[in-house]
Design an enzyme around this catalytic site. Sequence first.
Site, mmCIF file in Angstrom:
data_model
loop_
_atom_site.group_PDB
_atom_site.id
_atom_site.type_symbol
_atom_site.label_atom_id
_atom_site.label_comp_id
_atom_site.label_asym_id
_atom_site.label_seq_id
_atom_site.Cartn_x
_atom_site.Cartn_y
_atom_site.Cartn_z
ATOM 1 C CB CYS A 135 -23.276 11.850 36.564
ATOM 2 S SG CYS A 135 -22.084 11.693 37.795
ATOM 3 C CB CYS A 138 -22.000 14.565 39.138
ATOM 4 S SG CYS A 138 -21.028 13.287 38.010
ATOM 5 C CG ASP A 139 -25.374 16.505 38.111
ATOM 6 O OD1 ASP A 139 -24.649 17.170 38.405
ATOM 7 O OD2 ASP A 139 -25.711 16.021 36.842
#
Length: 308
Positions: A135, A138-139
């Site tokens: 992701c 997200c990261d």
Amino acid sequence: MAERDLIIIGGGPAGLTAGLYGSRAGLQTLLVEKLSPGGQVLITDQVENYPGFPEGLSGFELVEKMTAHARKFGMEEMNGEVIGMEYHHPEAVTVKLADGNTLAAKAVIIATGAGHRRLEIPGEEEFTGRGVSYCATCDGPFFRDQEVAVIGGGDSAVQEAIFLTKFASRVYLIHRRDRLRAVKALQERAFENPKIEFIYDSVVKRFDGDESGLRSVTIENLRNGKVSDLAVGGGFIFVGMVPNTGFLKGVVDLDGQGFVITDEWMKTSANRIFAAGDCRSKPLLQIVTAASDGATAAFAAEHLIYGV
Ligand code: NAP
């Protein structure tokens, strides 16, 4: 056991659109979702190909709008994990939940989506969450000014590689063939981006690192067999999707990859059970095709229930 007209399993764009169409058609509609509505779209930074939003919008915003829209027409929601279902003659389907409860409906729409495929190579599991990720939204921010690798050549890999250039100093896109699978518009944007370097005809064999996290990926060039290490702090894997249909074995027919087989009315091989969205066997997994499936499935369920 209270019986609804329609139970929808999964709250991504397919499930939420089915919820909108079902409740707007006057069906008592219950959406069962493991956590909260959204699905994969929630982790999409920018959606720029959903019609009606020329400026683009975040996945989160789109899901919020879809949820509010379905709720406006009376869709009910509950949290629960579905572990099985069964058709009962003549007009009921029972849905079993992991907590031991059972629900019943006149029709069920499966809209459980798909998750990310893994590479299944050494180091992948060990470094997941410590450099290996599925992701970028997200990261990505954790990799500011670092070099990262993206693995894959489809729309997801190319789109996320472009997104990662917001943070990373360099993005290596490693693809097993000599050309990308992604749509042309995405390819062109990636080719124009000076931070992206393409490594073709190559597969990642392993992830290596230490207690502080990922340090390198080992790459094999499939043309000349040469094996080399590439120093990166992040490894983002986008090599396709695996449908969330494990609980459906023996319930409905699945294709060789586990996607649910339907006809054009989204009808599965089981009576009164429909499927919609990314869990369905079809050529294009997009938000707009998921929404379209959801509308068709709810329409088909409505016709079945009202007998028209
Ligand atoms: P995909 O289109 O199936 O592409 C998967 C990529 O991973 C392919 O390039 C494939 O290589 C590669 N691959 C598969 N297994 C591999 C392995 N074991 N090792 C190395 N590489 C491997 O998957 P996706 O990109 O996740 O997209 C899924 C669906 O979502 C598609 O329908 C796509 O159009 C849609 N999507 C759309 C957007 C958008 O519209 N902006 C964004 C994201 C996703 P080969 O090319 O050699 O097969």
